[in-house]
Design a protein around this motif. Structure first.
Motif: not given
Length: 195
Positions: A177-195
């Motif tokens: 959440a702290a990382i997300s707050k520092s990045l504009p327009n970020s959306v937190v998603i629990e799970g893996e990035n599927c290519p």
């Protein structure tokens, strides 16, 4: 365009991935591999592990600053001077109705510090304070404190971190959440990035 932040915890490690071109090729990403903080990793390694009294006192001696409640120095003194007495008593009981004799076995135990300036009762719980994840903020959490006496009279001390899985998950999410707050327009998603 939103910046997805994927995070996934695998036991005592975690991965946070930010994908810059999520709607395109998804080939531009930044990965943070997260690990436990050094202090918490040492406590985690001893979680639920019975440790001989002297070894436990040595472990605690270098980590009294992690003990929030009771006072770390008082807990260390208790661990050094810990005495546990087990009293076994047999009692003969005569049954009035049929005249039979029975033997009753009573075992009691008493534990505390001996020789200390003031007697300290063994706490059922201790409160620890330290960062859980590397780079995280210190948090307070509880552990059940206990002791056991082997058949040959050897004393071992132990603790069990309460709600461990929840503690690991919640504190990791705080970092994400702290990382997300520092990045504009970020959306937190629990799970893996599927290519």
């Amino acid at each position: 365009e939103p910046l997805p932040l994927f995070f996934k915890r695998l036991g005592t490690s975690a991965e946070v991935v930010a994908v810059a071109n999520f709607s395109g090729w998804r080939d531009l990403s930044v990965t943070l591999n997260q690990r436990l903080s050094d202090p918490f990793a040492l406590w985690y390694a001893r979680n639920k592990q019975g440790t001989a009294q002297k070894a436990f006192a040595l472990f605690l001696e270098e980590r009294t600053h992690h003990v929030f409640k009771p006072d770390g120095a008082a807990l260390l003194e208790l661990c050094r001077k810990f005495k546990a007495n087990v009293t076994v008593r047999y009692q003969s009981v005569v049954e009035d109705q049929n005249g039979d004799n029975s033997l009753e076995f009573l075992q009691t135990s008493e534990a505390g510090s001996a020789g200390a300036k003031q007697r300290m009762k063994v706490p059922n719980f201790i409160t620890l304070e330290m960062p859980i994840w590397h780079g995280g903020e210190p948090v307070k959490f509880e552990a059940r404190f206990g002791y056991s006496i082997s058949d040959d009279g050897k004393l071992s001390l132990s603790f069990e971190i309460l709600n461990l899985e929840q503690l690991l998950s919640d504190t990791l999410f705080e970092i994400v959440a702290a990382i997300s707050k520092s990045l504009p327009n970020s959306v937190v998603i629990e799970g893996e990035n599927c290519p």
